[in-house]
Scaffold this motif. Sequence first.
Motif, PDB file in Angstrom:
ATOM      1  N   ALA A  19      74.885  62.547  34.750  1.00  0.00           N
ATOM      2  CA  ALA A  19      76.296  62.817  35.070  1.00  0.00           C
ATOM      3  C   ALA A  19      77.179  62.516  33.864  1.00  0.00           C
ATOM      4  CB  ALA A  19      76.735  61.978  36.269  1.00  0.00           C
TER       5      ALA A  19
ATOM      6  N   ASP B  42      76.802  53.175  28.023  1.00  0.00           N
ATOM      7  CA  ASP B  42      75.642  52.867  28.875  1.00  0.00           C
ATOM      8  C   ASP B  42      75.022  51.553  28.434  1.00  0.00           C
ATOM      9  OD1 ASP B  42      73.890  54.921  30.878  1.00  0.00           O
ATOM     10  OD2 ASP B  42      72.900  53.053  30.238  1.00  0.00           O
TER      11      ASP B  42
ATOM     12  N   ARG C 264      64.147  52.040  30.640  1.00  0.00           N
ATOM     13  CA  ARG C 264      65.459  52.453  31.166  1.00  0.00           C
ATOM     14  C   ARG C 264      65.749  51.597  32.389  1.00  0.00           C
ATOM     15  NH1 ARG C 264      69.715  54.701  31.388  1.00  0.00           N
ATOM     16  NH2 ARG C 264      70.048  56.953  31.329  1.00  0.00           N
TER      17      ARG C 264
ATOM     18  N   GLN D 150      64.595  54.938  38.723  1.00  0.00           N
ATOM     19  CA  GLN D 150      63.737  56.093  38.983  1.00  0.00           C
ATOM     20  C   GLN D 150      63.420  56.888  37.714  1.00  0.00           C
ATOM     21  OE1 GLN D 150      66.965  55.922  39.779  1.00  0.00           O
ATOM     22  NE2 GLN D 150      67.987  57.893  39.889  1.00  0.00           N
TER      23      GLN D 150
ATOM     24  N   HIS E 250      60.379  63.771  38.856  1.00  0.00           N
ATOM     25  CA  HIS E 250      61.588  64.583  39.015  1.00  0.00           C
ATOM     26  C   HIS E 250      61.219  66.066  38.951  1.00  0.00           C
ATOM     27  CE1 HIS E 250      64.031  61.015  38.486  1.00  0.00           C
ATOM     28  NE2 HIS E 250      65.138  61.729  38.625  1.00  0.00           N
ATOM     29  N   ALA E 251      61.892  66.843  39.789  1.00  0.00           N
ATOM     30  CA  ALA E 251      61.849  68.296  39.701  1.00  0.00           C
ATOM     31  C   ALA E 251      63.286  68.753  39.499  1.00  0.00           C
ATOM     32  CB  ALA E 251      61.288  68.877  40.996  1.00  0.00           C
TER      33      ALA E 251
ATOM     34  N   ARG F 158      61.718  63.689  33.658  1.00  0.00           N
ATOM     35  CA  ARG F 158      63.096  63.204  33.498  1.00  0.00           C
ATOM     36  C   ARG F 158      63.330  62.730  32.065  1.00  0.00           C
ATOM     37  NH1 ARG F 158      67.378  60.408  36.738  1.00  0.00           N
ATOM     38  NH2 ARG F 158      68.678  59.514  35.110  1.00  0.00           N
TER      39      ARG F 158
ATOM     40  N   VAL G   1      79.602  47.804  30.896  1.00  0.00           N
ATOM     41  CA  VAL G   1      80.974  47.909  31.404  1.00  0.00           C
ATOM     42  C   VAL G   1      81.143  46.819  32.472  1.00  0.00           C
ATOM     43  CG1 VAL G   1      82.671  49.382  32.539  1.00  0.00           C
ATOM     44  CG2 VAL G   1      81.056  50.374  30.889  1.00  0.00           C
TER      45      VAL G   1
ATOM     46  N   ARG H  90      73.427  55.244  41.382  1.00  0.00           N
ATOM     47  CA  ARG H  90      73.308  54.648  42.710  1.00  0.00           C
ATOM     48  C   ARG H  90      73.403  53.131  42.679  1.00  0.00           C
ATOM     49  NH1 ARG H  90      68.018  57.183  44.757  1.00  0.00           N
ATOM     50  NH2 ARG H  90      68.960  58.939  43.664  1.00  0.00           N
TER      51      ARG H  90
ATOM     52  N   TYR I 135      58.110  54.638  48.222  1.00  0.00           N
ATOM     53  CA  TYR I 135      57.176  55.519  47.541  1.00  0.00           C
ATOM     54  C   TYR I 135      56.519  54.783  46.387  1.00  0.00           C
ATOM     55  CZ  TYR I 135      60.579  55.637  43.889  1.00  0.00           C
ATOM     56  OH  TYR I 135      61.432  55.231  42.897  1.00  0.00           O
TER      57      TYR I 135
ATOM     58  N   ASP J 141      75.384  60.396  41.274  1.00  0.00           N
ATOM     59  CA  ASP J 141      74.788  59.550  42.309  1.00  0.00           C
ATOM     60  C   ASP J 141      75.760  58.489  42.811  1.00  0.00           C
ATOM     61  OD1 ASP J 141      72.345  60.831  42.374  1.00  0.00           O
ATOM     62  OD2 ASP J 141      71.189  58.973  42.241  1.00  0.00           O
TER      63      ASP J 141
ATOM     64  N   GLY K 297      68.971  65.553  43.646  1.00  0.00           N
ATOM     65  CA  GLY K 297      69.966  64.661  43.047  1.00  0.00           C
ATOM     66  C   GLY K 297      70.617  65.172  41.777  1.00  0.00           C
ATOM     67  N   VAL K 298      69.846  65.710  40.847  1.00  0.00           N
ATOM     68  CA  VAL K 298      70.456  66.167  39.589  1.00  0.00           C
ATOM     69  C   VAL K 298      71.258  67.445  39.854  1.00  0.00           C
ATOM     70  CG1 VAL K 298      70.078  66.797  37.182  1.00  0.00           C
ATOM     71  CG2 VAL K 298      68.617  65.071  38.249  1.00  0.00           C
TER      72      VAL K 298
HETATM   73  C1  LIG Z   1      62.429  58.122  43.079  1.00  0.00           C
HETATM   74  C2  LIG Z   1      63.471  59.145  42.772  1.00  0.00           C
HETATM   75  C3  LIG Z   1      63.083  60.419  42.434  1.00  0.00           C
HETATM   76  C4  LIG Z   1      64.038  61.402  42.188  1.00  0.00           C
HETATM   77  N1  LIG Z   1      63.620  62.670  41.974  1.00  0.00           N
HETATM   78  C5  LIG Z   1      64.524  63.638  41.778  1.00  0.00           C
HETATM   79  C6  LIG Z   1      64.119  64.971  41.589  1.00  0.00           C
HETATM   80  O1  LIG Z   1      62.949  65.309  41.702  1.00  0.00           O
HETATM   81  N2  LIG Z   1      65.073  65.897  41.311  1.00  0.00           N
HETATM   82  C7  LIG Z   1      66.392  65.597  41.254  1.00  0.00           C
HETATM   83  O2  LIG Z   1      67.226  66.476  41.001  1.00  0.00           O
HETATM   84  N3  LIG Z   1      66.813  64.325  41.456  1.00  0.00           N
HETATM   85  C8  LIG Z   1      65.918  63.354  41.717  1.00  0.00           C
HETATM   86  N4  LIG Z   1      66.336  62.076  41.926  1.00  0.00           N
HETATM   87  C9  LIG Z   1      67.770  61.776  41.822  1.00  0.00           C
HETATM   88  C10 LIG Z   1      68.216  61.649  40.370  1.00  0.00           C
HETATM   89  O3  LIG Z   1      67.426  60.691  39.709  1.00  0.00           O
HETATM   90  C11 LIG Z   1      69.694  61.253  40.347  1.00  0.00           C
HETATM   91  O4  LIG Z   1      70.398  62.207  41.087  1.00  0.00           O
HETATM   92  C12 LIG Z   1      70.284  61.141  38.940  1.00  0.00           C
HETATM   93  O5  LIG Z   1      69.745  60.064  38.232  1.00  0.00           O
HETATM   94  C13 LIG Z   1      71.801  60.964  39.018  1.00  0.00           C
HETATM   95  O6  LIG Z   1      72.345  60.852  37.727  1.00  0.00           O
HETATM   96  P1  LIG Z   1      73.609  59.912  37.447  1.00  0.00           P
HETATM   97  O7  LIG Z   1      73.950  60.120  36.022  1.00  0.00           O
HETATM   98  O8  LIG Z   1      74.635  60.105  38.482  1.00  0.00           O
HETATM   99  O9  LIG Z   1      73.091  58.421  37.663  1.00  0.00           O
HETATM  100  P2  LIG Z   1      71.925  57.552  36.822  1.00  0.00           P
HETATM  101  O10 LIG Z   1      70.906  58.491  36.401  1.00  0.00           O
HETATM  102  O11 LIG Z   1      71.622  56.456  37.725  1.00  0.00           O
HETATM  103  O12 LIG Z   1      72.738  57.074  35.560  1.00  0.00           O
HETATM  104  C14 LIG Z   1      73.695  56.054  35.657  1.00  0.00           C
HETATM  105  C15 LIG Z   1      73.809  55.372  34.308  1.00  0.00           C
HETATM  106  O13 LIG Z   1      74.854  54.414  34.367  1.00  0.00           O
HETATM  107  C16 LIG Z   1      74.470  53.266  33.647  1.00  0.00           C
HETATM  108  N5  LIG Z   1      75.259  52.131  34.129  1.00  0.00           N
HETATM  109  C17 LIG Z   1      75.384  51.695  35.410  1.00  0.00           C
HETATM  110  N6  LIG Z   1      76.233  50.635  35.465  1.00  0.00           N
HETATM  111  C18 LIG Z   1      76.644  50.412  34.195  1.00  0.00           C
HETATM  112  C19 LIG Z   1      77.511  49.456  33.611  1.00  0.00           C
HETATM  113  N7  LIG Z   1      78.158  48.538  34.348  1.00  0.00           N
HETATM  114  N8  LIG Z   1      77.700  49.513  32.275  1.00  0.00           N
HETATM  115  C20 LIG Z   1      77.082  50.443  31.507  1.00  0.00           C
HETATM  116  N9  LIG Z   1      76.242  51.364  32.015  1.00  0.00           N
HETATM  117  C21 LIG Z   1      76.031  51.360  33.340  1.00  0.00           C
HETATM  118  C22 LIG Z   1      72.979  53.139  33.895  1.00  0.00           C
HETATM  119  O14 LIG Z   1      72.340  52.419  32.874  1.00  0.00           O
HETATM  120  C23 LIG Z   1      72.553  54.619  33.921  1.00  0.00           C
HETATM  121  O15 LIG Z   1      72.144  55.063  32.643  1.00  0.00           O
HETATM  122  C24 LIG Z   1      65.409  61.081  42.229  1.00  0.00           C
HETATM  123  C25 LIG Z   1      65.798  59.786  42.553  1.00  0.00           C
HETATM  124  C26 LIG Z   1      64.843  58.826  42.862  1.00  0.00           C
HETATM  125  C27 LIG Z   1      65.284  57.469  43.286  1.00  0.00           C
END
Ligand SMILES: Cc1cc2nc3c(=O)[nH]c(=O)nc-3n(C[C@H](O)[C@H](O)[C@H](O)COP(=O)(O)OP(=O)(O)OC[C@H]3O[C@@H](n4cnc5c(N)ncnc54)[C@H](O)[C@@H]3O)c2cc1C
Length: 454
Positions: A11, A30, A42, A47, A52-53, A99, A123, A154, A176, A294, A306-307
């Motif tokens: 995101a 980050d 990481r 996760q 991931h797909a 991923r 942060v 999340r 899982y 997320d 999720g992505v």
């Molecule tokens: C087991 C599992 C399998 C999955 N498989 C799939 C799949 O097959 N296909 C799919 O589309 N989606 C999948 N997902 C969902 C997908 O991983 C998420 O939708 C995706 O990671 C969301 O991206 P994001 O950037 O919102 O959050 P994140 O990827 O969680 O990124 C958040 C970032 O914020 C940073 N952060 C948090 N708090 C702070 C802070 N206070 N200061 C600095 N940095 C901070 C973290 O370090 C992280 O890098 C899966 C999820 C899980 C749990």
Amino acid sequence: MRVAIIGAGPAGLFLGGALAGRGHDVIAVDRDTRPPAGHWPRPGVMQFHHAHAFRPQVGRALGREWPAALDAWLARGAEPITFDVPGMGVVPAGHRSRRDTFERALRATADTVPGLTVAQGHVDGVISSAGRVRGIVVDGSPVEADLVVDASGRSGRSVDALRAPASAGGPCGMAYVDRQYRLHDGAEPGPMSNQLAWQGDFDGYQVLVFLHEQGHFSVVLVRPTADPALKDLRHQTAFEAVCRAIPGLAAWTDPERAAPVTDVLPGGPLYNTYRGQRGRDGRPCIPGLVSVGDAVATTTPIFGRGVATTFLQVQQLVALLGSVTDPGLVGEPFGDWCEATMRPWVVDHVDMDGDSVRRWEGGDVDLTRRLPSDLIMAAAERDPAIGPALGGYISMLQLPSCLDPVEPLARRVYESGWRPAFTSGPTRAELREIVAGALRESPEPAQAGRSSGT
Ligand SMILES: Cc1cc2nc3c(=O)[nH]c(=O)nc-3n(C[C@H](O)[C@H](O)[C@H](O)COP(=O)(O)OP(=O)(O)OC[C@H]3O[C@@H](n4cnc5c(N)ncnc54)[C@H](O)[C@@H]3O)c2cc1C
């Protein structure tokens, strides 16, 4: 406009790339390190190394907003695929990729975007004055901004004091464990349900195999959290014994065909959560702050959404930021859009995953309420009139309510007594025996669950 983004996951990076491309001054912060040459730990994303797909929305959004990142992803080996969807014909179906491969491509591209800085730091919270968020605090130092974006995923907690708690979902009763393998050169994949994955629905549990790029694949075992004996699947001997006992997995993990490239990776309980843009004070948004990805909508990985939901949100947020007069209040129209288009996916998963767990525990199809979406889809095997309605749901081009018109048809199928057949393999009770037997023969300490390669 100065934009400070909390988090540089999918995101944060995608939004950063899109906004900097429109001339804004963006910093994404980050807590995790930038990608090294080898294994990328990481801890901020539990996760990250799990299966991931990537749905077509992801590549499509990158192609429109950030083509250089799509090119970088393809250059690293991401493989575009197609599906033959009932009622729609052959359509783009996403990309095979790990991923790690995906995020390295976004990170490397981010480093080349003028106006976008990706910094490492924690942060701690936000700076606020006169009822408006005006920046973030990174490792104790202030960073001022016209708009703060919470893309902290999340498990992000840095704006909890301001945001209203989740309004839907929670733990879904599933957990899982998975492991990554790679096909030997020239080896054919094992059984596939479609171009992306193999899915096995067994008596009391589920198995998924996601094929990634260049012969990498992940084996995922999903179990009810209420069955603690299966926690022992995290042990390599138990995991391998189960892979040998399930015919589909035995084919995939046959040492003649493939070799593991990671340890067994224990995952945690799975969640479905929706958290809107409201403030704790009841206002529809928090001035100066907006949440995305997320941090808004978390769904279990069963359908790999999720992505895709994250990227759809980013596209909508970017479009709104181009049209609102006060970017600091973008959370209000964005929140309305999330309620209408993201919440339904979370609610769909809450219904579906909760009911799967109930049926895993021996419950029958519940005809006293709307059938969950997976059961509506399964009934198409018996009533072909259901099939044409499935395309919009499967492709996520329509909301889950697109299945409502065929739900009565599916209901009639179940009222007739028909039930979907289980995939051939052990029941969960037999699985417990296999796990216990493997550990009796070869007890081993719990593993760290780390990837052994990239
Ligand atoms: C087991 C599992 C399998 C999955 N498989 C799939 C799949 O097959 N296909 C799919 O589309 N989606 C999948 N997902 C969902 C997908 O991983 C998420 O939708 C995706 O990671 C969301 O991206 P994001 O950037 O919102 O959050 P994140 O990827 O969680 O990124 C958040 C970032 O914020 C940073 N952060 C948090 N708090 C702070 C802070 N206070 N200061 C600095 N940095 C901070 C973290 O370090 C992280 O890098 C899966 C999820 C899980 C749990």
